[in-house]
Design an enzyme around this catalytic site. Sequence first.
Site, PDB file in Angstrom:
ATOM      1  N   GLY A 161       0.781  -1.227   0.000  1.00  0.00           N
ATOM      2  CA  GLY A 161       0.000   0.000   0.000  1.00  0.00           C
ATOM      3  C   GLY A 161       0.810   1.272   0.000  1.00  0.00           C
ATOM      4  CB  ALA A 162       4.299   2.039   0.232  1.00  0.00           C
ATOM      5  N   GLY A 163       2.465   2.394  -2.811  1.00  0.00           N
ATOM      6  CA  GLY A 163       2.608   2.885  -4.178  1.00  0.00           C
ATOM      7  C   GLY A 163       3.821   2.345  -4.903  1.00  0.00           C
ATOM      8  CG  LEU A 164       7.054   1.499  -3.109  1.00  0.00           C
ATOM      9  CD1 LEU A 164       8.075   1.044  -2.074  1.00  0.00           C
ATOM     10  CD2 LEU A 164       7.634   2.609  -3.980  1.00  0.00           C
ATOM     11  CB  SER A 167      -1.182  -5.420  -5.923  1.00  0.00           C
ATOM     12  OG  SER A 167      -1.228  -4.371  -6.866  1.00  0.00           O
ATOM     13  CD  GLU A 205      -1.703  -5.131 -10.323  1.00  0.00           C
ATOM     14  OE1 GLU A 205      -1.416  -3.942 -10.390  1.00  0.00           O
ATOM     15  OE2 GLU A 205      -1.926  -5.700  -9.243  1.00  0.00           O
ATOM     16  CG  ASP A 216       1.930  -0.466 -10.777  1.00  0.00           C
ATOM     17  OD1 ASP A 216       2.319   0.566 -11.365  1.00  0.00           O
ATOM     18  OD2 ASP A 216       1.424  -0.440  -9.635  1.00  0.00           O
TER      19      ASP A 216
END
Length: 416
Positions: A161-164, A167, A205, A216
């Site tokens: 959940g840190a935008g990295l 998922s 995704e 991503d």
Amino acid sequence: MNYVASAPGKVILFGEHAVVYGKTAIAASIDLRTHVYCSPQGNDIVELICPDIGYQGTWSLNTLRSMASKFQKNSAHKELQEIFAGIKCSNPDSLERLSRLNIDLDLVQAELSEFLAPGLDNSQKGAALSFLTLMALLFSSDMDMLGRGFMMAVQSTLPVGAGLGSSASFSVSVGGALLNLLFPEFLSKNPNCLELVNRLGYLAERVIHGNPSGVDNTVSTYGKFVTYQKGEFSKLHSLSSLRILLTNSKVPRNTKQMVAGVREFRNQFPRVVDPILDSIHNISHTLLELLSQSNDQSNHPLPAIHDLVVVNHQLLCCLKVSHPSLETIVATCKQDFGLAAKLTGAGGGGCALALLPKEFDEKPLCAKLTSQGFDVFPTTLGGEGFQIHPQTSDQIKAAFKAALNNVSFKVGRSAI
């Protein structure tokens, strides 16, 4: 066969928010990865273990056959069978058909939800549904291809959940691991194998995020650097690895909310906001022009990249997507250590990145940021994408033991 599959996370180097309006973004893989440890079992049990999120699910092969039979009623099933038959024969049109495959994922999720244990949180449900969707896609094309059970343990060095891209890293590594399990010859012999891994990762995704851009999973599959504009990707070969420090503000981020805020701001002041978005676009293209003028990949135009990072962050602040915690990180990097830093991703929380010169000792900076309550991750940009690593049985057992050591699972096993 015992093996490990892995895939990296990602950062947006330049182009956040502007990419939503058709501008160019540059994304890169990071040397923080998700590893999937896979080992066949001597029974008919399939087990997914995710210690990082406290999830453990088990299903019998009969249960999975029942799940696959439900998917066979989906209108896309017949086309899916044809696609995988073409993929096995190296038909180049099959991958394109897979990308256009019209799957009602809402229906798929509804059908697969009955195979989950109750009480899952969002991370656990997303991981389980992603895994089961991939199983349904692959397993339903030939329900007898899986003769015995297997165990998968998933571990990641990426914060969730840190935008990295955690998922996507999960989806790509699990999708590739399943593909290697069910079609072991394909990954070693087919030149389009990575694109199939990418397409499967994108479908997984969609289960988690609904309508992702595809950035991503593409970066996680191919690694290195990627440019993205209006749904089109291009691999960037003229840039080699860069050292960075990622700092997680630990402030929860809401991508939809931040994107909506920029849209509302633009609707209110289009003549003000559009030039900002154009400038962010021009930052990406300035980097591309600088790289095209350099014949030495190892000799980055670091001072110029430094300046572009500074300006990009200031422009994102003008779009009102920063956060006090991110400003603290950026200020610490700049004022105390003379480094260029910017938020990465949607903003409003999440992470910031700082460029690190080759000989820079990041330990004092890490200590300072940690004392301020942040999590730090020294890493590099532009590493390898999806990979399969053959492992011995003893290595796999050791990995499972490490994965399960001192883990308190929030949810018990799913019904078999």
